[in-house]
Design a protein around this motif. Structure first.
Motif, PDB file in Angstrom:
ATOM      1  N   LEU A  54      38.088  38.733  40.231  1.00  0.00           N
ATOM      2  CA  LEU A  54      37.941  38.779  38.821  1.00  0.00           C
ATOM      3  C   LEU A  54      39.060  38.621  37.873  1.00  0.00           C
ATOM      4  O   LEU A  54      38.965  38.898  36.685  1.00  0.00           O
ATOM      5  CB  LEU A  54      37.129  40.077  38.416  1.00  0.00           C
ATOM      6  CG  LEU A  54      35.690  39.970  38.795  1.00  0.00           C
ATOM      7  CD1 LEU A  54      34.861  41.414  38.305  1.00  0.00           C
ATOM      8  CD2 LEU A  54      34.889  38.749  38.528  1.00  0.00           C
ATOM      9  N   LEU A  55      40.329  38.526  38.670  1.00  0.00           N
ATOM     10  CA  LEU A  55      41.657  38.471  37.917  1.00  0.00           C
ATOM     11  C   LEU A  55      41.650  37.403  36.801  1.00  0.00           C
ATOM     12  O   LEU A  55      42.068  37.837  35.902  1.00  0.00           O
ATOM     13  CB  LEU A  55      42.718  38.066  39.133  1.00  0.00           C
ATOM     14  CG  LEU A  55      44.072  38.405  38.547  1.00  0.00           C
ATOM     15  CD1 LEU A  55      44.332  39.633  38.113  1.00  0.00           C
ATOM     16  CD2 LEU A  55      45.235  37.890  39.724  1.00  0.00           C
ATOM     17  N   GLY A  56      41.140  36.280  37.100  1.00  0.00           N
ATOM     18  CA  GLY A  56      41.180  35.268  36.123  1.00  0.00           C
ATOM     19  C   GLY A  56      40.584  35.316  34.700  1.00  0.00           C
ATOM     20  O   GLY A  56      40.704  34.980  33.674  1.00  0.00           O
ATOM     21  N   PHE A  57      39.519  36.468  34.934  1.00  0.00           N
ATOM     22  CA  PHE A  57      38.628  36.812  33.823  1.00  0.00           C
ATOM     23  C   PHE A  57      39.115  38.173  33.031  1.00  0.00           C
ATOM     24  O   PHE A  57      38.728  38.630  31.966  1.00  0.00           O
ATOM     25  CB  PHE A  57      37.141  37.240  34.155  1.00  0.00           C
ATOM     26  CG  PHE A  57      36.432  36.100  34.915  1.00  0.00           C
ATOM     27  CD1 PHE A  57      36.085  34.834  34.165  1.00  0.00           C
ATOM     28  CD2 PHE A  57      36.290  35.995  36.119  1.00  0.00           C
ATOM     29  CE1 PHE A  57      35.247  33.979  34.735  1.00  0.00           C
ATOM     30  CE2 PHE A  57      35.484  35.081  36.599  1.00  0.00           C
ATOM     31  CZ  PHE A  57      35.273  34.030  36.235  1.00  0.00           C
ATOM     32  N   ALA A  58      40.178  38.863  33.779  1.00  0.00           N
ATOM     33  CA  ALA A  58      40.679  40.300  33.307  1.00  0.00           C
ATOM     34  C   ALA A  58      41.943  39.853  31.987  1.00  0.00           C
ATOM     35  O   ALA A  58      42.965  40.012  32.432  1.00  0.00           O
ATOM     36  CB  ALA A  58      41.331  40.700  34.599  1.00  0.00           C
TER      37      ALA A  58
ATOM     38  N   VAL B 167      39.075  45.110  37.743  1.00  0.00           N
ATOM     39  CA  VAL B 167      40.346  45.042  38.356  1.00  0.00           C
ATOM     40  C   VAL B 167      41.527  46.244  38.097  1.00  0.00           C
ATOM     41  O   VAL B 167      41.898  46.396  39.144  1.00  0.00           O
ATOM     42  CB  VAL B 167      41.114  43.896  37.531  1.00  0.00           C
ATOM     43  CG1 VAL B 167      42.431  43.528  38.047  1.00  0.00           C
ATOM     44  CG2 VAL B 167      40.466  42.510  37.775  1.00  0.00           C
ATOM     45  N   TRP B 168      41.416  46.748  37.225  1.00  0.00           N
ATOM     46  CA  TRP B 168      42.134  48.100  36.987  1.00  0.00           C
ATOM     47  C   TRP B 168      41.578  49.152  38.032  1.00  0.00           C
ATOM     48  O   TRP B 168      42.545  49.921  38.646  1.00  0.00           O
ATOM     49  CB  TRP B 168      41.900  48.697  35.489  1.00  0.00           C
ATOM     50  CG  TRP B 168      42.877  49.883  35.115  1.00  0.00           C
ATOM     51  CD1 TRP B 168      44.132  49.701  34.655  1.00  0.00           C
ATOM     52  CD2 TRP B 168      42.731  51.104  35.585  1.00  0.00           C
ATOM     53  NE1 TRP B 168      44.685  51.032  34.150  1.00  0.00           N
ATOM     54  CE2 TRP B 168      43.628  52.036  35.155  1.00  0.00           C
ATOM     55  CE3 TRP B 168      41.543  52.021  36.230  1.00  0.00           C
ATOM     56  CZ2 TRP B 168      43.873  53.365  35.350  1.00  0.00           C
ATOM     57  CZ3 TRP B 168      41.897  53.432  36.328  1.00  0.00           C
ATOM     58  CH2 TRP B 168      42.998  53.924  35.956  1.00  0.00           C
TER      59      TRP B 168
ATOM     60  N   LEU C 131      50.601  34.388  37.043  1.00  0.00           N
ATOM     61  CA  LEU C 131      50.889  33.367  38.304  1.00  0.00           C
ATOM     62  C   LEU C 131      49.588  32.438  38.449  1.00  0.00           C
ATOM     63  O   LEU C 131      49.471  31.306  38.868  1.00  0.00           O
ATOM     64  CB  LEU C 131      51.496  33.993  39.412  1.00  0.00           C
ATOM     65  CG  LEU C 131      52.983  34.709  39.410  1.00  0.00           C
ATOM     66  CD1 LEU C 131      53.339  35.261  40.759  1.00  0.00           C
ATOM     67  CD2 LEU C 131      54.012  33.628  38.790  1.00  0.00           C
ATOM     68  N   HIS C 132      48.375  33.461  38.561  1.00  0.00           N
ATOM     69  CA  HIS C 132      47.058  32.949  38.584  1.00  0.00           C
ATOM     70  C   HIS C 132      46.946  31.637  37.752  1.00  0.00           C
ATOM     71  O   HIS C 132      46.322  30.717  38.043  1.00  0.00           O
ATOM     72  CB  HIS C 132      46.147  34.109  38.621  1.00  0.00           C
ATOM     73  CG  HIS C 132      44.805  33.335  39.076  1.00  0.00           C
ATOM     74  ND1 HIS C 132      44.346  33.491  40.339  1.00  0.00           N
ATOM     75  CD2 HIS C 132      43.883  33.390  38.238  1.00  0.00           C
ATOM     76  CE1 HIS C 132      43.182  32.900  40.028  1.00  0.00           C
ATOM     77  NE2 HIS C 132      42.733  33.004  38.931  1.00  0.00           N
TER      78      HIS C 132
ATOM     79  N   LEU D  36      48.158  43.081  46.571  1.00  0.00           N
ATOM     80  CA  LEU D  36      46.809  42.300  46.871  1.00  0.00           C
ATOM     81  C   LEU D  36      46.032  41.973  45.902  1.00  0.00           C
ATOM     82  O   LEU D  36      44.955  41.264  45.971  1.00  0.00           O
ATOM     83  CB  LEU D  36      46.190  43.238  48.142  1.00  0.00           C
ATOM     84  CG  LEU D  36      46.774  43.229  49.438  1.00  0.00           C
ATOM     85  CD1 LEU D  36      46.049  44.009  50.298  1.00  0.00           C
ATOM     86  CD2 LEU D  36      47.041  41.749  50.095  1.00  0.00           C
ATOM     87  N   VAL D  37      46.448  42.589  44.830  1.00  0.00           N
ATOM     88  CA  VAL D  37      45.389  42.405  43.515  1.00  0.00           C
ATOM     89  C   VAL D  37      45.339  40.838  43.264  1.00  0.00           C
ATOM     90  O   VAL D  37      44.637  40.430  42.463  1.00  0.00           O
ATOM     91  CB  VAL D  37      45.867  42.929  42.199  1.00  0.00           C
ATOM     92  CG1 VAL D  37      47.219  42.632  41.675  1.00  0.00           C
ATOM     93  CG2 VAL D  37      44.833  43.320  41.185  1.00  0.00           C
TER      94      VAL D  37
END
Length: 260
Positions: A183-187, A124-125, A258-259, A177-178
């Motif tokens: 994978l945001l939920g796992f980050a 994600v980074w 927020l996710h 847009l990230v």
């Protein structure tokens, strides 16, 4: 930092799921590669994005298949029955880009695979840093091969280089847009990834990566007086983006809250 150059000897099969009609080709080293054509609709800038974003990923320690330059002879078009493929090969004569072909790899499924928090956070980074908008649940652009996650298809990254006006100011953009990143939920370790990965990208490393861009791909750009100035703009952009604070990380953290 070097990139190998191979010569395409055989067009094997098109991969029609890609908008630029990438193809599996065989090269003179007998290896198979996924070729990205310079003559496709996105043009050389898609190849620059693929090269730079991919090699930045590799410098960060992320799993990216080997990237190679591919010399393509327009004569290969003579053996292809499809006129569209013939035109694409002829339009791409010269230097192109390809990734090592991973036989038997399957598309990453976030419902079936759960990457470790450290890897997810680093991916994600990386994608926020290079403004890669094409790693969503709809199109993950990740493969699972030998039980390992691999990152592919970075041609949509670096969208700042499609418009150079005010690029240094835009280097501090947060990349909203990230929020759509698969994978945001796992980050869950973005803070740690930010510290670790920032240290891995030195000025010398970024300069070496930008230095890999072939002159032939740096088309005439009114914003710059020379190709050297053109290259320096890429380096200046990334060096500016790497300076603290990192709005792209702050945006990822906000989007993740927020996710959840």
């Amino acid at each position: 930092m070097q990139i190998r150059t191979v010569t395409a000897t055989r067009y094997v099969t098109p991969l029609r799921e890609g908008g630029s009609l990438p193809a599996v080709i065989e090269a003179d080293d007998l290896g198979l590669y996924v070729l990205k054509f310079r003559g496709a609709g996105q043009g050389p800038k898609a190849l620059i994005a693929e090269l730079v974003a991919g090699e930045i990923g590799r410098a960060l320690g992320l799993p990216v298949p080997e990237i190679v330059f591919v010399q393509l002879d327009g004569e290969l078009a003579r053996t292809e029955p499809d006129p569209e493929i013939q035109d694409l090969i002829r339009a791409s004569t010269g230097l192109n880009l390809a990734l090592d072909y991973l036989p038997g790899a399957v598309t990453f499924d976030p419902l079936a695979e759960q990457p470790q928090a450290q890897l997810a956070s680093e991916i994600v980074w990386h994608d926020a840093f290079v403004s890669n908008l094409d790693r969503t649940a709809r199109n993950t652009n990740m493969l699972v091969w030998h039980r390992r996650l691999w990152l592919i298809d970075h041609g949509a990254a670096l969208y700042f280089h499609h418009q150079w006006d005010g690029y240094l100011e835009r280097s501090k953009s947060p990349f909203p847009l990230v929020k759509d990143h698969v994978l945001l939920g796992f980050a869950t370790e973005l803070h740690e990834a930010d510290v670790r990965l920032t240290q891995r990208l030195s000025t010398a490393t970024l300069a070496a990566i930008i230095g890999l861009i072939p002159d032939a791909w740096l088309e005439d750009e009114p914003a710059f007086a020379s190709k050297a100035e053109y290259r320096k703009a890429y380096l200046d952009y990334f060096l500016s983006r790497l300076q603290s604070p990192h709005p792209f990380v702050e945006e990822a953290l906000r989007a993740r809250s927020l996710h959840l």
